[in-house]
Motif scaffolding. Structure first.
Motif, PDB file in Angstrom:
ATOM      1  N   LEU A  48       0.814  -1.214   0.000  1.00 48.85           N
ATOM      2  CA  LEU A  48       0.000   0.000   0.000  1.00 48.85           C
ATOM      3  C   LEU A  48       0.852   1.271   0.000  1.00 48.85           C
ATOM      4  CD1 LEU A  48      -2.876  -0.996   2.455  1.00 48.85           C
ATOM      5  CD2 LEU A  48      -3.005  -0.772  -0.030  1.00 48.85           C
ATOM      6  N   VAL A  49       2.044   1.219   0.558  1.00 45.68           N
ATOM      7  CA  VAL A  49       2.884   2.421   0.590  1.00 45.68           C
ATOM      8  C   VAL A  49       3.828   2.523  -0.608  1.00 45.68           C
ATOM      9  CG1 VAL A  49       2.781   2.690   3.096  1.00 45.68           C
ATOM     10  CG2 VAL A  49       4.658   1.397   2.083  1.00 45.68           C
ATOM     11  N   LYS A  50       3.744   1.588  -1.543  1.00 45.33           N
ATOM     12  CA  LYS A  50       4.605   1.658  -2.729  1.00 45.33           C
ATOM     13  C   LYS A  50       4.433   2.927  -3.558  1.00 45.33           C
ATOM     14  CE  LYS A  50       5.969  -3.031  -3.582  1.00 45.33           C
ATOM     15  NZ  LYS A  50       5.713  -4.253  -4.284  1.00 45.33           N
ATOM     16  N   PRO A  51       3.223   3.506  -3.668  1.00 47.94           N
ATOM     17  CA  PRO A  51       3.095   4.746  -4.450  1.00 47.94           C
ATOM     18  C   PRO A  51       3.781   5.957  -3.808  1.00 47.94           C
ATOM     19  CG  PRO A  51       0.950   3.696  -4.201  1.00 47.94           C
ATOM     20  CD  PRO A  51       1.904   2.975  -3.322  1.00 47.94           C
ATOM     21  N   VAL A  52       4.101   5.866  -2.531  1.00 44.76           N
ATOM     22  CA  VAL A  52       4.765   6.975  -1.842  1.00 44.76           C
ATOM     23  C   VAL A  52       6.202   7.059  -2.371  1.00 44.76           C
ATOM     24  CG1 VAL A  52       5.518   7.836   0.418  1.00 44.76           C
ATOM     25  CG2 VAL A  52       3.342   6.624   0.203  1.00 44.76           C
ATOM     26  N   PRO A  53       6.693   8.258  -2.666  1.00 43.88           N
ATOM     27  CA  PRO A  53       8.083   8.374  -3.120  1.00 43.88           C
ATOM     28  C   PRO A  53       9.038   7.719  -2.121  1.00 43.88           C
ATOM     29  CG  PRO A  53       6.951  10.467  -3.357  1.00 43.88           C
ATOM     30  CD  PRO A  53       6.014   9.547  -2.627  1.00 43.88           C
ATOM     31  N   GLU A  54      10.066   7.075  -2.635  1.00 42.01           N
ATOM     32  CA  GLU A  54      10.965   6.278  -1.805  1.00 42.01           C
ATOM     33  C   GLU A  54      11.581   7.072  -0.650  1.00 42.01           C
ATOM     34  OE1 GLU A  54      14.649   3.159  -2.382  1.00 42.01           O
ATOM     35  OE2 GLU A  54      13.573   3.897  -4.120  1.00 42.01           O
ATOM     36  N   LEU A  55      11.827   8.333  -0.864  1.00 37.65           N
ATOM     37  CA  LEU A  55      12.414   9.184   0.157  1.00 37.65           C
ATOM     38  C   LEU A  55      11.522   9.279   1.404  1.00 37.65           C
ATOM     39  CD1 LEU A  55      14.732  11.147   0.844  1.00 37.65           C
ATOM     40  CD2 LEU A  55      13.390  12.949  -0.240  1.00 37.65           C
ATOM     41  N   PHE A  56      10.208   9.253   1.210  1.00 42.80           N
ATOM     42  CA  PHE A  56       9.254   9.415   2.310  1.00 42.80           C
ATOM     43  C   PHE A  56       8.581   8.106   2.713  1.00 42.80           C
ATOM     44  CE2 PHE A  56       9.146  13.333  -0.280  1.00 42.80           C
ATOM     45  CZ  PHE A  56       9.764  14.175   0.630  1.00 42.80           C
ATOM     46  N   ARG A  57       8.912   7.012   2.043  1.00 45.20           N
ATOM     47  CA  ARG A  57       8.195   5.746   2.244  1.00 45.20           C
ATOM     48  C   ARG A  57       8.325   5.207   3.669  1.00 45.20           C
ATOM     49  NH1 ARG A  57       9.546   2.095  -2.432  1.00 45.20           N
ATOM     50  NH2 ARG A  57       8.497   3.782  -3.520  1.00 45.20           N
ATOM     51  N   ASP A  58       9.518   5.258   4.246  1.00 39.69           N
ATOM     52  CA  ASP A  58       9.697   4.732   5.602  1.00 39.69           C
ATOM     53  C   ASP A  58       8.898   5.531   6.620  1.00 39.69           C
ATOM     54  OD1 ASP A  58      11.345   2.643   4.858  1.00 39.69           O
ATOM     55  OD2 ASP A  58      13.188   3.811   5.099  1.00 39.69           O
ATOM     56  N   VAL A  59       8.893   6.849   6.465  1.00 36.84           N
ATOM     57  CA  VAL A  59       8.132   7.703   7.378  1.00 36.84           C
ATOM     58  C   VAL A  59       6.645   7.399   7.250  1.00 36.84           C
ATOM     59  CG1 VAL A  59       7.534  10.092   7.934  1.00 36.84           C
ATOM     60  CG2 VAL A  59       9.882   9.505   7.331  1.00 36.84           C
ATOM     61  N   ALA A  60       6.167   7.259   6.005  1.00 36.48           N
ATOM     62  CA  ALA A  60       4.757   6.943   5.778  1.00 36.48           C
ATOM     63  C   ALA A  60       4.407   5.575   6.360  1.00 36.48           C
ATOM     64  CB  ALA A  60       4.441   6.975   4.288  1.00 36.48           C
ATOM     65  N   ARG A  61       5.273   4.585   6.142  1.00 37.70           N
ATOM     66  CA  ARG A  61       5.019   3.235   6.657  1.00 37.70           C
ATOM     67  C   ARG A  61       4.924   3.249   8.180  1.00 37.70           C
ATOM     68  NH1 ARG A  61       9.311   0.844   4.865  1.00 37.70           N
ATOM     69  NH2 ARG A  61       8.435   0.381   2.836  1.00 37.70           N
ATOM     70  N   ARG A  62       5.811   3.979   8.849  1.00 32.78           N
ATOM     71  CA  ARG A  62       5.793   4.043  10.317  1.00 32.78           C
ATOM     72  C   ARG A  62       4.535   4.742  10.831  1.00 32.78           C
ATOM     73  NH1 ARG A  62       9.621   2.523  13.427  1.00 32.78           N
ATOM     74  NH2 ARG A  62       9.175   3.970  15.102  1.00 32.78           N
ATOM     75  N   SER A  63       4.155   5.847  10.200  1.00 36.05           N
ATOM     76  CA  SER A  63       2.968   6.556  10.692  1.00 36.05           C
ATOM     77  C   SER A  63       1.695   5.746  10.439  1.00 36.05           C
ATOM     78  CB  SER A  63       2.873   7.953  10.087  1.00 36.05           C
ATOM     79  OG  SER A  63       2.680   7.889   8.704  1.00 36.05           O
ATOM     80  N   ILE A  64       1.626   5.062   9.316  1.00 37.26           N
ATOM     81  CA  ILE A  64       0.460   4.224   9.026  1.00 37.26           C
ATOM     82  C   ILE A  64       0.439   3.016   9.962  1.00 37.26           C
ATOM     83  CG2 ILE A  64      -0.628   2.752   7.291  1.00 37.26           C
ATOM     84  CD1 ILE A  64       0.425   4.773   5.184  1.00 37.26           C
TER      85      ILE A  64
END
Length: 145
Positions: A69-85
């Motif tokens: 689900l977080v694959k569409p997020v740009p790679e630079l922000f993907r880890d931050v998005a994954r942690r918050s989700i």
């Protein structure tokens, strides 16, 4: 000094100031998230708390779904998005008293943790993955077609 060199210096100064402003904006946002709230814990502390509390509740399938689900997020922000989700999903799991993180919790947490400005892309991605999100349409800030 030539006109071309002077123009180059002025443009370089504008670019430098612009880049420093953008970087400062993101650093300031991170600083605000790390500031303790009234309960003594910051947003980042709560994220870590929910992730640590629910670490054993994740199955391999739900981890893969979250990563997908977080694959569409740009790679630079993907880890931050994954942690918050993941933190939002963990909070929901603890509130519901779930014994295990389910696909429904992942989808609900994904929708609730995603900023409203990105809900259009979120809906498109869920439809592309053929994931039923109809039980959680009340959390969407757009009309799902």
């Amino acid at each position: 000094m030539s006109t071309l060199f002077g123009t180059f210096i002025i443009l370089w100064t504008v670019v430098l100031v612009l880049l420093l402003t953008i970087g400062g904006f993101f650093m300031f946002r991170k600083f605000l998230k790390s500031m303790p709230k009234q309960d003594g814990m910051s947003e980042l502390d709560w994220q870590d708390y929910y992730i640590d509390k629910t670490k054993k509740m994740w199955t391999e399938e739900t981890r893969e779904l979250l990563n997908d689900l977080v694959k569409p997020v740009p790679e630079l922000f993907r880890d931050v998005a994954r942690r918050s989700i993941a933190a939002k999903i963990g909070k929901l799991a603890l509130e519901e008293g779930a014994g295990e993180i389910s696909q429904d919790l992942v989808v609900k947490g994904y929708i609730m943790a995603t900023p409203a400005r990105d809900h259009k892309f979120l809906v498109a991605h869920l439809k592309e993955k053929q994931i039923d999100f109809s039980p959680y349409e009340q959390h969407l800030k757009i009309k799902a077609e």
